[in-house]
Design an enzyme around this catalytic site. Sequence first.
Site, PDB file in Angstrom:
ATOM      1  N   GLU A   1      -5.017   3.783   3.373  1.00 26.24           N
ATOM      2  CA  GLU A   1      -3.623   4.252   3.309  1.00 26.24           C
ATOM      3  C   GLU A   1      -2.730   3.398   4.191  1.00 26.24           C
ATOM      4  O   GLU A   1      -3.063   3.109   5.341  1.00 26.24           O
ATOM      5  CB  GLU A   1      -3.584   5.720   3.769  1.00 26.24           C
ATOM      6  CG  GLU A   1      -2.696   6.594   2.947  1.00 26.24           C
ATOM      7  CD  GLU A   1      -3.138   6.711   1.479  1.00 26.24           C
ATOM      8  OE1 GLU A   1      -2.584   5.951   0.649  1.00 26.24           O
ATOM      9  OE2 GLU A   1      -4.002   7.539   1.175  1.00 26.24           O
ATOM     10  N   HIS A   2      -1.616   2.989   3.629  1.00 33.06           N
ATOM     11  CA  HIS A   2      -0.628   2.138   4.320  1.00 33.06           C
ATOM     12  C   HIS A   2      -1.234   0.795   4.737  1.00 33.06           C
ATOM     13  O   HIS A   2      -0.804   0.190   5.708  1.00 33.06           O
ATOM     14  CB  HIS A   2      -0.003   2.869   5.514  1.00 33.06           C
ATOM     15  CG  HIS A   2       0.871   4.004   5.081  1.00 33.06           C
ATOM     16  ND1 HIS A   2       2.213   3.848   4.808  1.00 33.06           N
ATOM     17  CD2 HIS A   2       0.581   5.308   4.817  1.00 33.06           C
ATOM     18  CE1 HIS A   2       2.714   5.022   4.423  1.00 33.06           C
ATOM     19  NE2 HIS A   2       1.747   5.920   4.409  1.00 33.06           N
ATOM     20  N   THR A   3      -2.223   0.380   3.995  1.00 30.87           N
ATOM     21  CA  THR A   3      -2.804  -0.941   4.239  1.00 30.87           C
ATOM     22  C   THR A   3      -2.251  -1.963   3.244  1.00 30.87           C
ATOM     23  O   THR A   3      -2.282  -3.156   3.518  1.00 30.87           O
ATOM     24  CB  THR A   3      -4.339  -0.883   4.078  1.00 30.87           C
ATOM     25  OG1 THR A   3      -4.628  -0.170   2.876  1.00 30.87           O
ATOM     26  CG2 THR A   3      -4.980  -0.178   5.247  1.00 30.87           C
TER      27      THR A   3
ATOM     28  N   GLY B   1       6.542  14.178  -6.624  1.00 30.47           N
ATOM     29  CA  GLY B   1       6.677  14.431  -5.189  1.00 30.47           C
ATOM     30  C   GLY B   1       5.365  14.840  -4.543  1.00 30.47           C
ATOM     31  O   GLY B   1       5.353  15.399  -3.453  1.00 30.47           O
TER      32      GLY B   1
ATOM     33  N   GLY C   1       2.802  12.712  -4.050  1.00 31.53           N
ATOM     34  CA  GLY C   1       2.088  11.542  -3.509  1.00 31.53           C
ATOM     35  C   GLY C   1       1.074  10.989  -4.488  1.00 31.53           C
ATOM     36  O   GLY C   1       0.133  10.299  -4.094  1.00 31.53           O
ATOM     37  N   LEU C   2       1.240  11.287  -5.782  1.00 25.89           N
ATOM     38  CA  LEU C   2       0.289  10.785  -6.786  1.00 25.89           C
ATOM     39  C   LEU C   2       0.931   9.686  -7.621  1.00 25.89           C
ATOM     40  O   LEU C   2       0.482   9.363  -8.703  1.00 25.89           O
ATOM     41  CB  LEU C   2      -0.218  11.935  -7.666  1.00 25.89           C
ATOM     42  CG  LEU C   2      -0.942  13.044  -6.892  1.00 25.89           C
ATOM     43  CD1 LEU C   2      -1.291  14.210  -7.817  1.00 25.89           C
ATOM     44  CD2 LEU C   2      -2.205  12.517  -6.220  1.00 25.89           C
TER      45      LEU C   2
ATOM     46  N   SER D   1       3.978   9.239  -9.197  1.00 23.41           N
ATOM     47  CA  SER D   1       4.649   9.435 -10.486  1.00 23.41           C
ATOM     48  C   SER D   1       5.737   8.383 -10.679  1.00 23.41           C
ATOM     49  O   SER D   1       5.964   7.911 -11.796  1.00 23.41           O
ATOM     50  CB  SER D   1       5.241  10.834 -10.580  1.00 23.41           C
ATOM     51  OG  SER D   1       6.131  11.049  -9.518  1.00 23.41           O
TER      52      SER D   1
ATOM     53  N   ASP E   1      -0.138   1.147  -6.006  1.00 23.81           N
ATOM     54  CA  ASP E   1       0.071   2.116  -7.081  1.00 23.81           C
ATOM     55  C   ASP E   1       0.143   1.421  -8.438  1.00 23.81           C
ATOM     56  O   ASP E   1      -0.381   1.916  -9.439  1.00 23.81           O
ATOM     57  CB  ASP E   1       1.362   2.903  -6.840  1.00 23.81           C
ATOM     58  CG  ASP E   1       1.356   3.565  -5.472  1.00 23.81           C
ATOM     59  OD1 ASP E   1       0.270   3.639  -4.861  1.00 23.81           O
ATOM     60  OD2 ASP E   1       2.425   3.989  -5.018  1.00 23.81           O
TER      61      ASP E   1
ATOM     62  N   TYR F   1       8.749   6.095   5.693  1.00 19.65           N
ATOM     63  CA  TYR F   1       7.885   5.022   5.167  1.00 19.65           C
ATOM     64  C   TYR F   1       8.403   3.665   5.657  1.00 19.65           C
ATOM     65  O   TYR F   1       7.644   2.841   6.175  1.00 19.65           O
ATOM     66  CB  TYR F   1       7.909   5.082   3.630  1.00 19.65           C
ATOM     67  CG  TYR F   1       6.956   4.142   2.942  1.00 19.65           C
ATOM     68  CD1 TYR F   1       5.734   4.586   2.468  1.00 19.65           C
ATOM     69  CD2 TYR F   1       7.278   2.802   2.741  1.00 19.65           C
ATOM     70  CE1 TYR F   1       4.849   3.717   1.826  1.00 19.65           C
ATOM     71  CE2 TYR F   1       6.413   1.934   2.104  1.00 19.65           C
ATOM     72  CZ  TYR F   1       5.199   2.407   1.642  1.00 19.65           C
ATOM     73  OH  TYR F   1       4.331   1.553   1.006  1.00 19.65           O
TER      74      TYR F   1
HETATM   75  C1  GLA Z   1       3.017   4.851  -1.268  1.00 23.52           C
HETATM   76  C2  GLA Z   1       3.283   3.405  -1.654  1.00 23.52           C
HETATM   77  C3  GLA Z   1       1.989   2.605  -1.699  1.00 23.52           C
HETATM   78  C4  GLA Z   1       1.215   2.756  -0.412  1.00 23.52           C
HETATM   79  C5  GLA Z   1       1.064   4.236  -0.049  1.00 23.52           C
HETATM   80  C6  GLA Z   1       0.419   4.430   1.282  1.00 23.52           C
HETATM   81  O1  GLA Z   1       2.290   5.477  -2.266  1.00 23.52           O
HETATM   82  O2  GLA Z   1       3.917   3.353  -2.907  1.00 23.52           O
HETATM   83  O3  GLA Z   1       2.285   1.253  -1.967  1.00 23.52           O
HETATM   84  O4  GLA Z   1       1.828   2.034   0.616  1.00 23.52           O
HETATM   85  O5  GLA Z   1       2.309   4.894  -0.041  1.00 23.52           O
HETATM   86  O6  GLA Z   1      -0.890   3.974   1.267  1.00 23.52           O
END
Ligand code: GLA
Length: 450
Positions: free
Chosen positions: A58-60, A153, A155-156, A158, A202, A256
Amino acid sequence: MTQILESTLFGLLDPIYGPGAPAQTARYQTALEAFARRYGPGPVHLFRAPGRVNLIGEHTDYNHGFVLPAALDKDILLLARPRPGHRVRLSNIEPLFEDAEFELGESIPPAPRGHWSNYLRGAAQMVAAQAATPPPGLDILVAGTAPAGVPRGAGLSSSSALVVAMAVALAHLAGWQPERASLAHRCADAEWYVGTRGGIMDHFAALLSRRDHALFLDCRADAQGSYHTRHIPFPATHRLVVVDSGLHHDNVRGEYNRRVAACRAGVGLLRRSLPDITHLRDVQNIPWADLAGQLPEVATPADLARQGIDLGEIPGLDAQEPLRVAACCRHVWTENARVLQTLDALAANDIAQAGRLLHEAHASARDDYAISTPELDFLVSTAETVDGVAGARLTGAGWGGCVVVLVAQEAVGTLQTQLAAAYAAHTGRTPAIFLCQAGPGAGPVASLSV
Ligand code: GLA
């Protein structure tokens, strides 16, 4: 809509959704009928793009690190019919989203901030600029409604699915056939149109995933500009369960962007001793203890500017609001290592170890990256008390949304019941809980007549 169409549809959907195909048939029917009502009878092209759940990493992605997402069988459908000229007319099956129109071209003016059409405008502008033949004008209907659609909303992803669905549709209709990875990368850039400096995970998950597999992605392109991906089969004995907390923070975009800034600040500071680095990925092989001393606990963008550290253009950054530089960089450094360890654990079928890594990833996201919420923490810690659960963590950007749980197949039912009851008792809310049926990447589904 005739019976023939229904059986035709089933034949088309079975390879995509497998056991979920019968439930999808009605949804496709509804979307086709809505299209015919809105634009009249005639031909229609159907496209789909899935949401994703991130197992770990995550956030990598925007730090050129490693991620391990999987596409869901929950997707966005986009129905399109070419029309003369360059006008695109947009309609959404959900009345909440008003109709919109724009002219296709390499510079498409945005609708007001937050308008759903901006995701499609960004994708359209990108395809118009890249395709050798300009895409045609289109009448479009978007159908992304839950439960078969991608929950919004949560976090999947959309919104990225929306960008990808539009890009896939326009590329297809313009006869442009880019490599999937290259299209994914361009879609990620195209999403910057809406103002978030997101990463590439994503869009890669939406385009490159494979049924019943997670997608390992190295977010740093090689010298030729190619990305290294690997399809990782799910363990046969376990399932991924996704639990939606039903809550999300209002200012995810601002938070973010602040995390992106903290990582860039870290790179800027480390460049004093390591002038060749460009991203946190570049320090992955240096022991953390050697890096930590070079990073302050906190620094404001104004402090950093005074020290000559350039954060680049990050929308909405407050010059006086402190960034947690050391903790954010530590999360990225440890998280990249955890993704690689998870690959090893899955390859060795060591599910207990994979579960421990998910647990640690959650702690790091909560304590170092500070992206969890009390509800996500509650869901993770409660899930981990259920027999058969190997581990759980928040998934996606954070500040609400979902958790993902790695659980033994036979314990799925107990997990669902116990988690739903505990969450309802704790928050008064019923969480949406579903199995991750990893589906294939985005693409055209069919061309039909309505
Ligand atoms: C969101 C961003 C992704 C990623 C995640 C965190 O979903 O769209 O690119 O940075 O947050 O892992």
